[in-house]
Design an enzyme around this catalytic site. Structure first.
Site, PDB file in Angstrom:
ATOM      1  N   CYS A  39     -63.866 -19.871  28.402  1.00 45.31           N
ATOM      2  CA  CYS A  39     -63.465 -21.079  27.665  1.00 45.31           C
ATOM      3  C   CYS A  39     -63.339 -20.776  26.171  1.00 45.31           C
ATOM      4  O   CYS A  39     -64.347 -20.570  25.485  1.00 45.31           O
ATOM      5  CB  CYS A  39     -64.486 -22.193  27.918  1.00 45.31           C
TER       6      CYS A  39
ATOM      7  N   CYS B   6     -65.032 -23.224  23.777  1.00 44.62           N
ATOM      8  CA  CYS B   6     -66.484 -23.042  23.808  1.00 44.62           C
ATOM      9  C   CYS B   6     -66.917 -21.994  22.789  1.00 44.62           C
ATOM     10  O   CYS B   6     -67.985 -22.108  22.171  1.00 44.62           O
ATOM     11  CB  CYS B   6     -66.951 -22.616  25.197  1.00 44.62           C
TER      12      CYS B   6
END
Length: 325
Positions: A79, A82
Site C-alpha cells: 500500500c 500507507c
C-alpha cells in the site's frame, strides 16, 4: 476478540466505564511511582509503537486501552499511501510522549481483525478507548488533520474516561513491565458500584437506582455512578411499558409531551438513538410551557445515557438549540 460498540444498543456500557475508573487510578499510580523512583514502571519511546496481531489483540490493544487511547494503523506492505501515513503516525506517537499508543496491524496477516473493524480500504485508522472502538479516518490524511483528530481523541480519553496516558522515560528499557492492575488499591465506592451492577444484571432496577444514588450522595462527581443511574432509571421507566400501546399513542398524539417522552425512552432502549432524539426535538417544536420544558429535560437526560462525546449527541444538541431559539 471483536471490538465493542460504544453505544451498546444505545445504553452506555457500564463495564467499560468501570474499566475507565480503574484506568485512571492505575495510570495515576504509575505516574506517581515513576516520579518517586526516577522512572520505574515507565515505558521507553520505542514502546509507543507496537506491531499487533490477532492473537495479541486483547492484551496489546483492549487491555492497554484502559490506560491510554490506542490508535490502530491498518496497513500493508504493498500500500503506497500507507508508506506516507505510517511514518507520520509513528513520529507523532513519540512526539505526543505517551498520550496515545500506536498499534500497527498488517491486514494481509490479520484478515479477521480487518473484517471485525469493517475496514473497506487502507490505510485506515481506528482508535480503541477503554475497550470501545471508533473510526478516526481513512486514507493518507494531512498532518494537520491527524493532529486535530489525535487531540480530540486524547481529550475524550481524559475527560470521559480519565485516561492520563503512559509514563515515558527515555532511559527505560524497551518492553519494561508495567505495574499490575491488581496492585491498584480498591476505590472507596468499588463495593457499592459492583453491587449496583449486580442488581442491574439481576433485573433489580430499584436496587440498582438506590445503590447508585448512595454513591452519588457521597461522591457527586462519580462518573460511573452518574451513567449507571441514568441507565437504571431509563430501564426502570420502560420496565412495565406496553411497547405497542406506547407507540400507538405517540403516533396518535404528536403534540402530547408525555406520549412522545414515553416513546423516546423505548426508542433509546431499543438502540434507536437518533429516532429518540429526533422525536423529542420535534416535540419541543410543537409544545410550550411546562410540557416543552419536560420534553427538554428528558432529552438532556437521554444525552447523559448515550454520552456527551457521542457525535449523535452533539448533532442533537445543535438541533435542540435551533428548536428552542
Amino acid at each position: 476478540m471483536q471490538p465493542r460498540n460504544m453505544s451498546m444498543s444505545g445504553v452506555v456500557d457500564l463495564a467499560a466505564v468501570k474499566q475507565a475508573q480503574e484506568a485512571k487510578a492505575k495510570a495515576e499510580q504509575a505516574r506517581a511511582e515513576a516520579a518517586r523512583s526516577g522512572g520505574a514502571g515507565a515505558v521507553s519511546p520505542a514502546d509507543l509503537v507496537i506491531d499487533v496481531d490477532e492473537a495479541g489483540f486483547e492484551s496489546d490493544v483492549l487491555q492497554r486501552s484502559t490506560e491510554v487511547p490506542v490508535v490502530i494503523d491498518f496497513w500493508a506492505e504493498w500500500c503506497e499511501p500507507c508508506k506516507q501515513l505510517s511514518p507520520v503516525l509513528e513520529r507523532l506517537a513519540v512526539e505526543y510522549n505517551g498520550r496515545f499508543l500506536l498499534a500497527k496491524v498488517d491486514v494481509d496477516a490479520n484478515q479477521m481483525l480487518m473484517q471485525q473493524f469493517g475496514v473497506q480500504g487502507i490505510p485506515a485508522v481506528f482508535a480503541v478507548v477503554a475497550g470501545q472502538a471508533l473510526p478516526l479516518f481513512q486514507g493518507a490524511a494531512g498532518e494537520a488533520q491527524i493532529r486535530q483528530t489525535l487531540d480530540q481523541l486524547i481529550q475524550v480519553g481524559e475527560e470521559r474516561f480519565g485516561l492520563t496516558g503512559l509514563v515515558v522515560d527515555p532511559e527505560a528499557e524497551p518492553g519494561a513491565a508495567q505495574p499490575d492492575a491488581d496492585e491498584r488499591p480498591a476505590g472507596p465506592h468499588d463495593a457499592a458500584l459492583e453491587a449496583a451492577v449486580q442488581a442491574l444484571d439481576a433485573g433489580d432496577l430499584g436496587g440498582a437506582v438506590q445503590a447508585y444514588k448512595n454513591v452519588l450522595a457521597e461522591d457527586p462527581g462519580n462518573t460511573e455512578a452518574k451513567l449507571g443511574l441514568a441507565q437504571a432509571e431509563l430501564l426502570q421507566r420502560v420496565q412495565n411499558a406496553d411497547p405497542q400501546k406506547v407507540r400507538q399513542e405517540a403516533a396518535d398524539k404528536p403534540g402530547d409531551a408525555q406520549a412522545q417522552i414515553a416513546a423516546a425512552d423505548l426508542d433509546l432502549v431499543g438502540g434507536h438513538v437518533e429516532d429518540a432524539f429526533g422525536r423529542l426535538i420535534d416535540a419541543v417544536r410543537v409544545t410550550a410551557g411546562d410540557e416543552r420544558n419536560a420534553v427538554r429535560v428528558r432529552l438532556l437526560e437521554l444525552f447523559e445515557v448515550v454520552g456527551a462525546d457521542d457525535p449523535r449527541v452533539a448533532a442533537a444538541r445543535r438541533a435542540l438549540a435551533r428548536a428552542l431559539f
